[in-house]
Design an enzyme around this catalytic site. Sequence first.
Site, short mmCIF file in Angstrom:
data_model
loop_
_atom_site.label_atom_id
_atom_site.label_comp_id
_atom_site.label_asym_id
_atom_site.label_seq_id
_atom_site.Cartn_x
_atom_site.Cartn_y
_atom_site.Cartn_z
N CYS A 59 7.51 -6.10 7.10
CA CYS A 59 8.63 -5.49 7.80
C CYS A 59 9.19 -6.49 8.80
O CYS A 59 8.45 -7.26 9.39
CB CYS A 59 8.15 -4.24 8.54
N CYS A 63 -0.28 6.43 9.93
CA CYS A 63 0.98 5.82 10.37
C CYS A 63 0.73 4.49 11.06
O CYS A 63 -0.10 4.39 11.96
CB CYS A 63 1.68 6.71 11.39
N CYS A 120 8.20 -3.88 15.51
CA CYS A 120 7.64 -2.91 16.47
C CYS A 120 6.26 -3.41 16.91
O CYS A 120 5.40 -3.67 16.07
CB CYS A 120 7.53 -1.52 15.84
N CYS A 156 2.83 -1.68 15.74
CA CYS A 156 2.65 -1.36 14.32
C CYS A 156 2.00 -2.51 13.56
O CYS A 156 2.39 -3.67 13.71
CB CYS A 156 4.02 -1.06 13.71
N GLU A 176 0.85 -1.19 0.00
CA GLU A 176 0.00 0.00 0.00
C GLU A 176 0.88 1.24 0.00
O GLU A 176 2.02 1.21 0.47
CB GLU A 176 -0.89 0.01 1.24
N CYS A 217 3.57 8.96 0.49
CA CYS A 217 4.15 8.12 1.55
C CYS A 217 4.38 6.73 0.93
O CYS A 217 3.42 6.01 0.62
CB CYS A 217 3.16 8.08 2.71
#
Length: 353
Positions: free
Chosen positions: A122, A345, A126, A129, A101, A115
Amino acid sequence: MSQHLFTKSSPEHQGLFGLFPEEISEKFSPSTPFRGKQVFDWLLKGVETFDAMLNVPKQMRQEMSDSSDGTPFSSFLVNQQQDDDGTVKLLIRLNDGLYIECVLLTDEEDRKTACLSTQVGCAMGCTFCRTAEMGFQRNLTASEIIEQFFYLSRITGKPSHIVYMGMGEPLANIGEVIRSIELFHYPKGFNISARKITVSTCGLTDGIKTLAQDLNIPVKLAVSLTSADNEQRTRLMPINKRYPLPALHRTLKSYCIETGKRITLEYVLIGGENDSETAGRALAEFARDLNAVINVIPWNPGAGNGTQFSEPSQQSISSFCSLLEKEGLRITRRYRRGRGINGACGQLAGNPD
Ligand code: SAH
């Protein structure tokens, strides 16, 4: 010579959007070097077929088409969503069937910020997230990074700013990220100035050094800090074990001295977790000699099934920010946009459903 390992991206595995004009020539038309520039200019104009490249010989068009499944793009736009606040989120399918995305944010000053994602998923883990929950699948090529920009441009006009803050950790894919920055900045291409490009990292110190030493384009650096307490940061951001706060601070200090640039520290404010007065003071302490701007990002739901974390109250956001201001720090409070479409975010997940 720098001591770190840094594999420069090579043109071989790139889609067309990840190539400089001379690399296009080398690949498809070594005897007529000006052809690469012609193709590059067509791509820049946003043509969607090789047939539209009118001044390029048919045989070369055919060769390019054969090498890339008939379309200049290596990825496909599958879906677009728009939030009430104007934020646009795109879902893109890659040629191996994986999804990513990317987002376009428009702000009060009418800046259009793309962005962009740099990885599928990932590996940084974290805990707050949503992208991290996907795990890591693979790095994107520079071409796949740049194609996101093209798809966003087609919908909203050319973005004025670029932030590497989508899915993934840019400095864990630094070769492709650097190639994409060089192409975005290339004067005969998009010609986007360095100060309009921001790379965000969870704090990979090797990558920060590489960025300062090997990239001749002085882009802006943002570091996702989220805690200035080493123990808490390791719990929230496991990568802190490998790159602990004192080492990160030293690297950032040298970065500031060497580049003379102001960095941004992003701080995801999580209710009841890192929004206390003590946490604020620790952050002020960490930031003071870095001359940093603090970007306070109230935590957006999505990760941890909503059970582990909570959004900070308005009251806690305000008191945290005023504490930082009293400590003499400069703060910004952006990046709340796109929540209505899970495009804010930490909410990107590349989920086609
Ligand atoms: N991996 C890079 C690039 C991603 S940028 C980095 O960590 O900087 C995405 C930003 O959103 C990071 O600052 C990250 O800390 C923040 N973020 C992650 N999850 C979030 C959430 N649920 N709410 C608000 N911000 C979040």
